[in-house]
Design a protein around this motif. Structure first.
Motif, PDB file in Angstrom:
ATOM      1  N   SER A 116       0.859  -1.186   0.000  1.00 47.77           N
ATOM      2  CA  SER A 116       0.000   0.000   0.000  1.00 47.77           C
ATOM      3  C   SER A 116       0.897   1.240   0.000  1.00 47.77           C
ATOM      4  O   SER A 116       2.076   1.161   0.331  1.00 47.77           O
ATOM      5  N   ARG A 128       3.770  -7.024  -2.678  1.00 45.62           N
ATOM      6  CA  ARG A 128       2.429  -6.438  -2.654  1.00 45.62           C
ATOM      7  C   ARG A 128       1.472  -7.458  -2.047  1.00 45.62           C
ATOM      8  O   ARG A 128       1.126  -8.448  -2.688  1.00 45.62           O
ATOM      9  N   GLN A 146     -12.631  -0.658  -2.477  1.00 37.31           N
ATOM     10  CA  GLN A 146     -11.728  -1.067  -3.565  1.00 37.31           C
ATOM     11  C   GLN A 146     -10.805  -2.166  -3.053  1.00 37.31           C
ATOM     12  O   GLN A 146     -10.267  -2.041  -1.960  1.00 37.31           O
ATOM     13  N   SER A 147     -10.635  -3.197  -3.839  1.00 37.33           N
ATOM     14  CA  SER A 147      -9.714  -4.282  -3.497  1.00 37.33           C
ATOM     15  C   SER A 147      -8.427  -4.125  -4.293  1.00 37.33           C
ATOM     16  O   SER A 147      -8.458  -3.745  -5.458  1.00 37.33           O
ATOM     17  N   TYR A 148      -7.340  -4.445  -3.647  1.00 43.03           N
ATOM     18  CA  TYR A 148      -6.024  -4.476  -4.301  1.00 43.03           C
ATOM     19  C   TYR A 148      -5.506  -5.899  -4.189  1.00 43.03           C
ATOM     20  O   TYR A 148      -5.244  -6.376  -3.091  1.00 43.03           O
TER      21      TYR A 148
END
Length: 149
Positions: A116, A128, A146-148
């Motif tokens: 992040s 990540r 929101q998904s990462y």
């Protein structure tokens, strides 16, 4: 006639400054003075076009005052445009929040997920970890904004 011309000229003069320089949203941040990842997040926000004012006082009081539940806590708390930001929220999601203006307390990225903003780069091996940006509601509940992955 001269009075109208003077008023028109004054109006143009006053509004010219607004056209000349776009308004940059102010992000106010509360963090520990020794936290390096918080400084990196501040740099991320500045690079994205935000003005940032930092308070080196820790963030527990700010988190509580702004309405972020403790279970969603992270190392820094911020406010922008009437919303709270908790943790390493990407500037992209903050810009989206300010554009969409949902009925919410703000956004949170609980913990300190590697990858992040502020928790990224060579110091973290360019790793990540998957994480979510949460939209925090007034009742303390949250949902994925929101998904990462």
């Amino acid at each position: 006639m001269q009075r109208r011309q003077w008023l028109a000229g004054a109006l143009i003069f006053v509004t010219a400054g607004a056209w000349a320089k776009p308004i940059r949203p102010l992000v106010e941040v509360w963090k520990d003075p020794l936290c390096g990842c918080c400084k990196d997040w501040v740099a991320h926000m500045e690079k994205a076009g935000f003005d940032v004012r930092v308070h080196e006082t820790g963030n527990a009081d700010a988190r509580k005052r702004l309405g972020i539940p403790g279970k969603l806590g992270s190392c820094h708390t911020a406010s922008v445009g009437g919303y709270a930001l908790e943790g390493h929220v990407p500037a992209r999601e903050v810009q989206r929040l300010l554009k969409e203006k949902p009925l919410a307390v703000g956004l949170a990225v609980p913990g300190m997920p590697v990858g992040s903003p502020g928790m990224d780069g060579p110091a973290y091996g360019n790793r990540r970890d998957p994480h979510d940006v949460l939209l925090v509601k007034a009742d303390g509940h949250s949902m994925v904004y929101q998904s990462y992955r």
